[in-house]
Design a protein around this motif. Structure first.
Motif, mmCIF file in Angstrom:
data_model
loop_
_atom_site.group_PDB
_atom_site.id
_atom_site.type_symbol
_atom_site.label_atom_id
_atom_site.label_comp_id
_atom_site.label_asym_id
_atom_site.label_seq_id
_atom_site.Cartn_x
_atom_site.Cartn_y
_atom_site.Cartn_z
ATOM 1 N N ARG A 74 0.731 -1.001 -0.258
ATOM 2 C CA ARG A 74 0.068 -0.236 -0.222
ATOM 3 C C ARG A 74 0.865 1.787 0.249
ATOM 4 N NH1 ARG A 74 -2.864 -3.384 3.559
ATOM 5 N NH2 ARG A 74 -1.877 -2.666 5.371
ATOM 6 N N ALA A 75 2.079 1.036 0.856
ATOM 7 C CA ALA A 75 2.563 2.081 0.643
ATOM 8 C C ALA A 75 3.696 2.977 -0.540
ATOM 9 C CB ALA A 75 4.400 2.435 1.748
ATOM 10 N N ALA A 76 3.895 1.563 -0.869
ATOM 11 C CA ALA A 76 4.717 1.328 -3.003
ATOM 12 C C ALA A 76 3.223 2.550 -3.764
ATOM 13 C CB ALA A 76 4.858 0.624 -2.924
ATOM 14 N N ARG A 77 2.180 2.277 -3.196
ATOM 15 C CA ARG A 77 1.062 2.944 -4.082
ATOM 16 C C ARG A 77 1.115 4.213 -4.345
ATOM 17 N NH1 ARG A 77 -1.405 -0.937 -7.542
ATOM 18 N NH2 ARG A 77 -1.423 -2.534 -7.504
ATOM 19 N N ARG A 78 0.887 4.027 -2.626
ATOM 20 C CA ARG A 78 0.840 6.235 -2.341
ATOM 21 C C ARG A 78 1.939 6.723 -3.010
ATOM 22 N NH1 ARG A 78 2.494 8.261 1.766
ATOM 23 N NH2 ARG A 78 3.001 6.458 3.169
ATOM 24 N N LEU A 79 3.264 5.966 -2.907
ATOM 25 C CA LEU A 79 4.300 6.539 -2.878
ATOM 26 C C LEU A 79 4.451 7.079 -4.617
ATOM 27 C CD1 LEU A 79 6.880 4.750 -0.613
ATOM 28 C CD2 LEU A 79 6.465 7.152 -0.548
ATOM 29 N N VAL A 80 4.062 5.970 -5.397
ATOM 30 C CA VAL A 80 4.391 6.667 -6.208
ATOM 31 C C VAL A 80 2.984 7.389 -6.968
ATOM 32 C CG1 VAL A 80 3.508 5.540 -8.669
ATOM 33 C CG2 VAL A 80 4.598 4.209 -7.722
ATOM 34 N N GLU A 81 1.746 6.688 -6.411
ATOM 35 C CA GLU A 81 0.952 7.957 -7.313
ATOM 36 C C GLU A 81 0.631 9.189 -6.463
ATOM 37 O OE1 GLU A 81 -2.198 4.891 -5.608
ATOM 38 O OE2 GLU A 81 -1.982 4.091 -7.516
ATOM 39 N N GLU A 82 0.714 9.561 -5.210
ATOM 40 C CA GLU A 82 0.655 10.510 -4.697
ATOM 41 C C GLU A 82 2.409 11.082 -4.270
ATOM 42 O OE1 GLU A 82 -1.439 10.332 -0.886
ATOM 43 O OE2 GLU A 82 -2.889 8.848 -1.357
ATOM 44 N N HIS A 83 3.154 11.035 -4.798
ATOM 45 C CA HIS A 83 4.690 11.276 -4.568
ATOM 46 C C HIS A 83 5.561 11.495 -5.592
ATOM 47 C CE1 HIS A 83 3.922 12.259 -0.513
ATOM 48 N NE2 HIS A 83 2.930 11.246 -0.421
ATOM 49 N N GLN A 84 4.747 10.796 -7.156
ATOM 50 C CA GLN A 84 5.657 10.728 -7.841
ATOM 51 C C GLN A 84 7.316 10.320 -8.179
ATOM 52 O OE1 GLN A 84 3.718 14.231 -6.748
ATOM 53 N NE2 GLN A 84 2.452 13.089 -8.280
ATOM 54 N N VAL A 85 6.894 9.112 -7.286
ATOM 55 C CA VAL A 85 8.424 8.521 -6.711
ATOM 56 C C VAL A 85 8.193 7.385 -7.688
ATOM 57 C CG1 VAL A 85 8.826 6.355 -5.988
ATOM 58 C CG2 VAL A 85 8.727 7.997 -4.424
ATOM 59 N N GLY B 212 10.739 4.930 -9.037
ATOM 60 C CA GLY B 212 11.301 3.333 -8.864
ATOM 61 C C GLY B 212 11.632 3.546 -7.208
ATOM 62 N N PHE B 213 12.270 1.861 -6.918
ATOM 63 C CA PHE B 213 12.498 1.363 -5.597
ATOM 64 C C PHE B 213 14.109 0.621 -4.847
ATOM 65 C CE2 PHE B 213 7.980 1.760 -6.069
ATOM 66 C CZ PHE B 213 7.474 2.378 -4.815
ATOM 67 N N LYS B 214 14.199 1.178 -4.443
ATOM 68 C CA LYS B 214 15.510 0.243 -3.988
ATOM 69 C C LYS B 214 15.776 -0.824 -3.063
ATOM 70 C CE LYS B 214 20.014 -0.238 -2.837
ATOM 71 N NZ LYS B 214 21.267 -0.193 -2.869
ATOM 72 N N LEU C 154 4.908 -3.091 -8.469
ATOM 73 C CA LEU C 154 5.426 -2.365 -8.581
ATOM 74 C C LEU C 154 5.263 -2.617 -10.269
ATOM 75 C CD1 LEU C 154 8.779 -2.087 -6.575
ATOM 76 C CD2 LEU C 154 7.300 -1.025 -6.415
ATOM 77 N N GLU C 155 4.889 -3.682 -10.998
ATOM 78 C CA GLU C 155 4.886 -4.466 -12.298
ATOM 79 C C GLU C 155 3.718 -3.509 -12.947
ATOM 80 O OE1 GLU C 155 5.830 -8.050 -14.904
ATOM 81 O OE2 GLU C 155 3.765 -7.742 -12.982
ATOM 82 N N GLU C 156 2.712 -3.606 -11.909
ATOM 83 C CA GLU C 156 1.530 -2.638 -12.512
ATOM 84 C C GLU C 156 2.199 -0.819 -12.441
ATOM 85 O OE1 GLU C 156 -2.793 -1.809 -10.566
ATOM 86 O OE2 GLU C 156 -2.000 -3.415 -9.882
ATOM 87 N N LEU C 157 2.829 -0.946 -11.377
ATOM 88 C CA LEU C 157 2.734 1.054 -11.765
ATOM 89 C C LEU C 157 3.684 1.193 -12.626
ATOM 90 C CD1 LEU C 157 2.714 1.140 -7.866
ATOM 91 C CD2 LEU C 157 1.323 2.460 -9.522
ATOM 92 N N GLY C 158 4.654 -0.067 -13.110
ATOM 93 C CA GLY C 158 5.433 0.565 -14.460
ATOM 94 C C GLY C 158 6.999 1.155 -13.790
ATOM 95 N N VAL C 159 6.918 0.740 -12.450
ATOM 96 C CA VAL C 159 8.409 1.391 -11.776
ATOM 97 C C VAL C 159 9.432 0.846 -11.863
ATOM 98 C CG1 VAL C 159 7.190 3.258 -11.109
ATOM 99 C CG2 VAL C 159 7.675 1.265 -9.749
ATOM 100 N N PRO C 160 10.811 0.858 -12.262
ATOM 101 C CA PRO C 160 11.901 -0.616 -11.630
ATOM 102 C C PRO C 160 12.270 -0.517 -10.457
ATOM 103 C CG PRO C 160 12.967 2.223 -12.468
ATOM 104 C CD PRO C 160 11.107 1.940 -12.580
ATOM 105 N N ALA C 161 12.599 -1.747 -10.479
ATOM 106 C CA ALA C 161 13.279 -1.684 -9.007
ATOM 107 C C ALA C 161 15.056 -2.209 -9.285
ATOM 108 C CB ALA C 161 12.624 -3.207 -8.532
ATOM 109 N N LEU C 162 15.303 -1.968 -8.200
ATOM 110 C CA LEU C 162 17.069 -1.316 -7.983
ATOM 111 C C LEU C 162 16.762 -2.131 -6.853
ATOM 112 C CD1 LEU C 162 19.426 1.465 -9.300
ATOM 113 C CD2 LEU C 162 19.877 -0.104 -7.270
ATOM 114 N N PHE C 163 18.791 -3.380 -7.534
ATOM 115 C CA PHE C 163 18.537 -4.694 -6.337
ATOM 116 C C PHE C 163 19.949 -4.594 -5.959
ATOM 117 C CE2 PHE C 163 14.936 -6.177 -7.636
ATOM 118 C CZ PHE C 163 14.148 -6.936 -6.001
ATOM 119 N N HIS C 164 20.462 -4.162 -4.606
ATOM 120 C CA HIS C 164 21.969 -4.197 -4.520
ATOM 121 C C HIS C 164 22.711 -6.108 -4.904
ATOM 122 C CE1 HIS C 164 25.678 -4.147 -2.048
ATOM 123 N NE2 HIS C 164 25.105 -5.684 -1.639
ATOM 124 N N SER C 165 23.471 -6.013 -5.424
ATOM 125 C CA SER C 165 24.020 -7.267 -5.399
ATOM 126 C C SER C 165 25.607 -7.275 -5.279
ATOM 127 C CB SER C 165 24.406 -7.376 -6.798
ATOM 128 O OG SER C 165 24.491 -6.687 -7.983
#
Length: 294
Positions: A113-124, A126-128, A150-161
């Motif tokens: 729910r937080a991820a959706r809010r951050l994209v929709e209300e705060h224009q984030v 992508g996600f780390k 994230l896939e539905e919202l169309g934003v990338p996911a960045l993973f430490h490796s």
């Protein structure tokens, strides 16, 4: 009002920049982990710049950058810097700052729910994720609802490796386990979410070949080059960046741990083809983030 981001005027897009201090001056890491990482990375300038200072640093260099913090509260017991602070700073400096957020996978549906809010209300944008600090395997099915969002919202996911400087040198590595950051754990994620854009962060020591394999096999996987000076890049990474992955490798510094100035100086000495350099420095990221029409 600051002008919006103008890709044509930029010399580069740095896809890996940390927000390590809150507005009130609270670091993003507990004191022991912060001290250990400072010792591991060595002197590199101001370790805890405010986001306005980060923006000016990149503006002076005619660059843009992706900024984020890491939410690992469930494992460290240390509250994360609010994602909203990052988003608000990016809104104040839209010419240089591209906001990513971080959600601790342990938050489950609350995190979704937080991820959706951050994209929709705060224009984030992508996600780390930091599997070592957040103590999770990226292919754990418990995290799949977050990837679905994230896939539905169309934003990338960045993973430490790969190996992490966080906890390095502390007894037991500060409790941080490297096993979580093998990039092969991202192969299932890339297969199960083919429309989720995935960025494997850093030269993935000691699993560089695994990262190259996943990125060449899965069209939705990119690699960023942050966290290491380019002079230490393994030869196979340079070879693939010049050839099969020329459109999927991204400039990243890991600022403030490594400055873009140092990274670019060492990158200039690499045997990278002239036609590939602008792709790595800007064009690939601009296309990945939808900043151009290409």
């Amino acid at each position: 009002m600051t002008a919006p981001l103008d890709v044509a005027s930029l010399t580069a897009i740095d896809v890996h920049v940390h927000c390590e201090v809150s507005r009130e001056g609270r670091p993003s890491l507990p004191p022991d982990l912060l001290a250990a990482s400072e010792k591991h990375f060595g002197p590199g300038g101001q370790r805890l710049p405010q986001l306005a200072e980060v923006a000016e640093h990149y503006r002076e260099r005619h660059m843009a950058c992706v900024v984020f913090t890491v939410d690992a509260e469930s494992t460290t017991g240390y509250p994360a810097i609010p994602n909203e602070e990052v988003a608000e700073a990016a809104a104040e400096h839209p010419d240089v700052l591209i906001p990513f957020a971080s959600i601790d996978p342990a938050k489950g549906r609350t995190g979704v729910r937080a991820a959706r809010r951050l994209v929709e209300e705060h224009q984030v944008r992508g996600f780390k994720f930091h599997p070592n600090m957040q103590a999770f395997f990226p292919d754990d099915r418990a995290v799949y609802p977050l990837y679905e969002a994230l896939e539905e919202l169309g934003v990338p996911a960045l993973f430490h490796s790969g190996q992490s400087g966080i906890g390095a040198g502390l007894p037991g590595g500060g409790g941080i386990r490297l096993k979580y950051s093998n990039p092969l754990h991202l192969d299932d994620v890339a297969a199960d979410f083919p429309n989720l854009k995935i960025i494997i962060a850093h030269p993935s020591f000691p699993w560089q070949d695994e990262a190259l394999a996943v990125a060449t096999h899965k069209p939705n996987v990119w690699i960023d080059l942050s966290g290491w000076s380019p002079k230490y890049f393994p030869p196979q990474l340079v070879q693939y960046a010049n050839t099969l992955l020329r459109d999927k490798v991204l400039f990243g510094s890991d600022f403030p741990l490594i400055t873009p100035d140092r990274w670019l100086k060492d990158f200039a000495a690499l045997p990278v083809k002239d036609e590939v350099r602008p792709k790595i420095l800007k064009e690939n990221a601009a296309r990945l983030f939808g900043l151009t029409k290409d």
